[in-house]
Design a protein around this motif. Structure first.
Motif: not given
Length: 65
Positions: A42-51
């Motif tokens: 899901f992250e695919d190299g990005g940064t996960i933001e937790d709302d």
């Protein structure tokens, strides 16, 4: 991040959203429909933001978060 957290990852021109369901898994939409994928996929190299929806305008609306 907790079970049921609404998470998102920036994809360059849009946010990709999902729901964290525990054990490193995320439910989200892909071209083949709604799927469950590992968090790293899901992250695919990005940064996960937790709302965090526990506060609105500084006011606590949910003390369980």
């Amino acid at each position: 991040m907790q079970y049921g957290s609404h998470i998102r990852v920036w994809r360059g021109c849009y946010y990709h959203h999902g729901i964290y369901v525990g054990d490193g898994q995320v439910v989200h939409y892909k071209s083949e429909g709604i799927v469950m994928s590992p968090l790293y996929e899901f992250e695919d190299g990005g940064t996960i933001e937790d709302d965090d929806y526990s506060t609105v305008n500084g006011q606590i609306i949910c003390s369980d978060v």
